[in-house]
Design a protein around this motif. Sequence first.
Motif, PDB file in Angstrom:
ATOM      1  N   GLN A   1      29.248  41.593  42.574  1.00 34.86           N
ATOM      2  CA  GLN A   1      30.612  41.452  43.072  1.00 34.86           C
ATOM      3  C   GLN A   1      30.959  39.995  43.372  1.00 34.86           C
ATOM      4  O   GLN A   1      32.007  39.490  42.945  1.00 34.86           O
ATOM      5  N   ALA A   2      30.081  39.307  44.102  1.00 32.65           N
ATOM      6  CA  ALA A   2      30.356  37.915  44.465  1.00 32.65           C
ATOM      7  C   ALA A   2      30.433  37.023  43.223  1.00 32.65           C
ATOM      8  O   ALA A   2      31.302  36.154  43.122  1.00 32.65           O
TER       9      ALA A   2
ATOM     10  N   ARG B   1      37.444  44.950  47.758  1.00 31.62           N
ATOM     11  CA  ARG B   1      37.192  46.023  48.708  1.00 31.62           C
ATOM     12  C   ARG B   1      35.879  46.772  48.477  1.00 31.62           C
ATOM     13  O   ARG B   1      35.230  47.195  49.423  1.00 31.62           O
ATOM     14  N   LEU B   2      35.493  46.959  47.229  1.00 29.01           N
ATOM     15  CA  LEU B   2      34.321  47.772  46.935  1.00 29.01           C
ATOM     16  C   LEU B   2      33.062  46.918  46.890  1.00 29.01           C
ATOM     17  O   LEU B   2      33.113  45.716  46.641  1.00 29.01           O
ATOM     18  N   LYS B   3      31.942  47.551  47.129  1.00 29.26           N
ATOM     19  CA  LYS B   3      30.641  46.888  47.086  1.00 29.26           C
ATOM     20  C   LYS B   3      29.889  47.354  45.844  1.00 29.26           C
ATOM     21  O   LYS B   3      29.668  48.543  45.655  1.00 29.26           O
TER      22      LYS B   3
ATOM     23  N   ALA C   1      41.196  43.567  40.872  1.00 27.08           N
ATOM     24  CA  ALA C   1      41.249  42.773  42.091  1.00 27.08           C
ATOM     25  C   ALA C   1      40.910  43.622  43.306  1.00 27.08           C
ATOM     26  O   ALA C   1      40.231  43.155  44.232  1.00 27.08           O
ATOM     27  N   TYR C   2      41.364  44.863  43.318  1.00 27.15           N
ATOM     28  CA  TYR C   2      41.041  45.740  44.445  1.00 27.15           C
ATOM     29  C   TYR C   2      39.549  46.020  44.503  1.00 27.15           C
ATOM     30  O   TYR C   2      38.944  46.006  45.583  1.00 27.15           O
ATOM     31  N   ALA C   3      38.950  46.266  43.340  1.00 26.97           N
ATOM     32  CA  ALA C   3      37.506  46.540  43.324  1.00 26.97           C
ATOM     33  C   ALA C   3      36.711  45.340  43.808  1.00 26.97           C
ATOM     34  O   ALA C   3      35.756  45.472  44.595  1.00 26.97           O
ATOM     35  N   VAL C   4      37.100  44.148  43.373  1.00 26.87           N
ATOM     36  CA  VAL C   4      36.363  42.947  43.770  1.00 26.87           C
ATOM     37  C   VAL C   4      36.526  42.666  45.255  1.00 26.87           C
ATOM     38  O   VAL C   4      35.586  42.200  45.920  1.00 26.87           O
TER      39      VAL C   4
ATOM     40  N   SER D   1      33.558  33.764  39.317  1.00 24.25           N
ATOM     41  CA  SER D   1      33.517  33.319  37.924  1.00 24.25           C
ATOM     42  C   SER D   1      34.684  33.830  37.093  1.00 24.25           C
ATOM     43  O   SER D   1      34.709  33.637  35.884  1.00 24.25           O
ATOM     44  N   VAL D   2      35.668  34.469  37.732  1.00 22.38           N
ATOM     45  CA  VAL D   2      36.727  35.113  36.976  1.00 22.38           C
ATOM     46  C   VAL D   2      37.582  34.098  36.217  1.00 22.38           C
ATOM     47  O   VAL D   2      38.190  34.429  35.193  1.00 22.38           O
ATOM     48  N   LEU D   3      37.617  32.870  36.689  1.00 27.43           N
ATOM     49  CA  LEU D   3      38.445  31.857  36.044  1.00 27.43           C
ATOM     50  C   LEU D   3      37.684  31.008  35.035  1.00 27.43           C
ATOM     51  O   LEU D   3      38.221  30.025  34.525  1.00 27.43           O
TER      52      LEU D   3
END
Length: 410
Positions: free
Chosen positions: A238-239, A232-234, A227-230, A244-246
């Motif tokens: 990523q989008a 905060r990080l680029k 969750a932090y990577a999605v 689509s995580v669900l």
Amino acid sequence: MRPASLLIAAVTGLIWGVTAMVVIGVTLTLITGEVAMPQATAAGLAGILAALVLVWRQSSDSAGGLPASALSALTLFLVLMVASFAAPFGLPLSTVPVWQACGLVVFVAGAAWAIRLCLSGARLGKMSRYEREVIYIRVAKGTGFVVFSIIVALPFYVMVMTSLKSQQALLANPLDLSIDVSQGLDGLLRSYVELFTKFNFGRYLLVSTFVSVATVVLTLLFSVPGAYAVSRLKFPGQAFLARSVLLIYMVPAIVLVIPLYAVFSQLGLRNTLTGLLIVYPATTIPVALYMLQGYFRGLPSELEEAGLMDGLSRIGVILKITLPLSLPALASVSLYVFMIAWNEFLFAFMFLDDPDIFTLSRGVVSLNSSEVPRQHLMAGAVIATVPVLFIFLWFERFLVRGLTAGSVKG
């Protein structure tokens, strides 16, 4: 007098008169074992007249006489007794008279109070659209609260009362769900004692606790960094990953259980807790990741940038800044995941055959046999429900705060 005002008052009184009578009649049957026949028609008529009297009294300029609410309650009582021929619950007055009297008092008080709340401020005369909509909303909220409370409370009440009955009492009168205090505490709790002494429910509790806690730990270990990577990080995709995580929840669990059963059988993971600890986190990580990324986005990024400038690594920023600020979200995710793992049945039923490693839900199903008394099955259901119910009530504030966090920016 305006027909619209009269119609609104009459419908409100009808709804609450019938609702209160049906609810109290069913409750009286469950408590006493006597089959009550609630006089809904008489109650509806009493509710209509009580509502009309209330609105008329509120519209009257005279300050003397009984208050509007008291006059409405008196009308409700008198009309009900006359219309039902002094048998509001369809039982002779000599049958459980104390309980009938209590039920009648609760009916009059509850129905009159509900009518008073819904029609507060209503007058005989022209009503504005806003005033009518306020009454509609009050009636809808009130009836919805009553209906959903019954849907939740009634099965739980039946479950608890059945677990406290003896086999002879259940066979003699299945509708009698009153508590027989004459058998003493040992008699009331006999089913629970036998579950722990004869049916190994103590071990089932330990196994379910271990599996649920381990699922929470594994889920947080994977979902927090993800969750932090999605959030905060680029990085490329990523989008798409965030949206689509669900998608995994579009596939029904019953579709996955058969191939997983075949694979786990070949790998030797079937009939082991390790297999469950692979499947459970796989089903809870997506929703945990989705919940946490919304919360992480709502945290000020300036705090993390200041930590990086002070020499912290990215891991240090997560451990010392992000996680302490995210305790409400972590608590809500942990509670949500714990409840999923505690109540999960399908995979436990398909994968576990050894009674020594049954989870609580799997153990309760093993009681569903003609050789096991029904009160034992209900006692097992109570044991499976009460712990997670208390945990939910205790951490409810964290759950609500965590679910709503990140939904509003700024």
